[in-house]
Write a protein that holds these residues in place. Structure first.
Motif, short mmCIF file in Angstrom:
data_model
loop_
_atom_site.label_atom_id
_atom_site.label_comp_id
_atom_site.label_asym_id
_atom_site.label_seq_id
_atom_site.Cartn_x
_atom_site.Cartn_y
_atom_site.Cartn_z
N ALA A 22 34.42 27.98 35.60
CA ALA A 22 35.22 28.00 34.38
C ALA A 22 35.08 29.16 33.74
O ALA A 22 35.99 29.91 33.30
N ARG A 23 33.77 29.82 33.80
CA ARG A 23 33.63 31.35 33.06
C ARG A 23 34.04 32.28 33.97
O ARG A 23 34.77 33.43 33.42
N GLU A 60 37.92 32.38 33.24
CA GLU A 60 38.32 32.99 32.17
C GLU A 60 38.31 34.35 32.26
O GLU A 60 39.33 35.00 31.60
N LEU A 61 37.28 34.93 32.86
CA LEU A 61 37.40 36.36 33.16
C LEU A 61 38.63 36.96 34.03
O LEU A 61 39.18 37.83 33.62
N TYR A 74 41.56 35.37 34.69
CA TYR A 74 42.90 34.85 34.06
C TYR A 74 43.36 35.76 32.74
O TYR A 74 44.38 35.73 32.36
N THR A 75 42.16 36.10 31.97
CA THR A 75 42.51 36.79 31.02
C THR A 75 42.36 38.27 30.95
O THR A 75 42.96 39.07 30.09
N ASP A 113 39.70 39.69 30.38
CA ASP A 113 38.70 40.23 29.01
C ASP A 113 37.71 40.89 29.54
O ASP A 113 37.09 40.79 30.66
N TRP A 119 25.81 34.34 29.56
CA TRP A 119 26.43 33.64 30.73
C TRP A 119 25.71 33.65 31.92
O TRP A 119 26.15 33.09 32.82
#
Length: 265
Positions: free
Chosen positions: A161-162, A165-166, A168-169, A171, A181
């Motif tokens: 999940a994390r 997130e990195l 796909y965004t 960030d 994390w």
């Protein structure tokens, strides 16, 4: 400029990415061969028991050379098959060489570790971050995907999940978030980073070299084997370790209540 500088002391070899003026980009011609040569030499030298990887200047590595992407030169020029071969025959050599190190690897992340630079850090067995470190896998922001196996590496460290997130965004996270994390094991003051990395590497290097390499191999093999296979490999490796002088030195040191002195015999 030569990509890597190599120094060794007290059974620890330090590899420093050495293009500080451009934040240590990767992917120039010969980069893969430089890593292969350095890592092959380490694997062949039983005097080396641990490796530190860090960056010169203000960055660990900003990843692929965006200027070369813009100009479509080097690794990023030519037809699609030629670009694919550029990854296989250069960038992937960097990653395979680090992944194939037989001794533990500590990444001392002194600044931004972005894209390929982040993936490089993630190949280490242990990561220590300066308070100035930042981490990101910003490939999608450039309209590309992680071309260096990052989608295989990162989820194994921080979870699906994390990692998603990195990816796909795009960030970029700071050192404190990376610690929360589980991307790094500790965050230290910037000026203390190399001392802390050297202290950790020194603890590792104090271990018996044959057992150290076997332990790393078993951890790696355990990622893709069954428990029964892991037990079988452990039994065979353990039998070899019981025949070493370092094993008896460890036993004697414990009984005699002193620090062991492992020689690699």
């Amino acid at each position: 400029m030569t990509l890597l500088t190599v120094s060794s002391r007290n059974h620890v070899t330090t590899l420093t990415l050495n293009r500080p003026d451009s934040m240590n980009p990767l992917g120039a011609a010969g980069d893969g061969d430089a890593f292969v040569a350095a890592c092959d030499a380490i694997n062949a030298d039983m005097d080396v028991r641990c490796v530190i990887l860090t960056g010169a200047g203000r960055a660990f590595s900003a990843g692929g050379d965006v200027k070369a992407m813009k100009e479509k030169t080097g690794n990023f020029g030519g037809t699609a098959p030629e670009i694919a071969d550029g990854y296989r025959n250069n960038i992937h050599k960097i990653l395979r060489a680090l992944y194939s190190l037989r001794v533990p690897l500590v990444a001392a992340v002194n600044g931004p570790a972005i894209g390929l630079g982040c993936d490089l850090a993630c190949l280490a067995d242990m990561r220590i971050a300066s308070e100035k470190a930042k981490f990101g896998v910003t490939f999608l922001k450039l309209g590309i995907i992680p071309g260096d196996g990052g989608t295989w590496i990162l989820p194994r460290i921080i979870g699906e999940a994390r990692a998603a997130e990195l990816f796909y965004t795009g960030d970029v996270i700071d050192a404190a978030t990376a610690l929360d994390w589980g991307l790094v094991s500790r965050v230290v003051g910037h000026d203390a980073l190399m001392d802390q990395a050297a202290a950790l590497a020194g603890k590792v290097a104090a271990m018996p070299p044959h057992a150290l390499r076997q332990a790393k191999n078993l951890m790696r093999q355990g990622r893709s084997t069954s428990y029964d296979a892991a037990l079988e490999m452990a039994a065979n490796a353990q039998a070899l370790m019981h025949s070493t002088r370092d094993h008896m030195e460890g036993v004697d040191a414990l009984i005699e209540k002193r620090a062991p002195r492992f020689t690699g015999e």
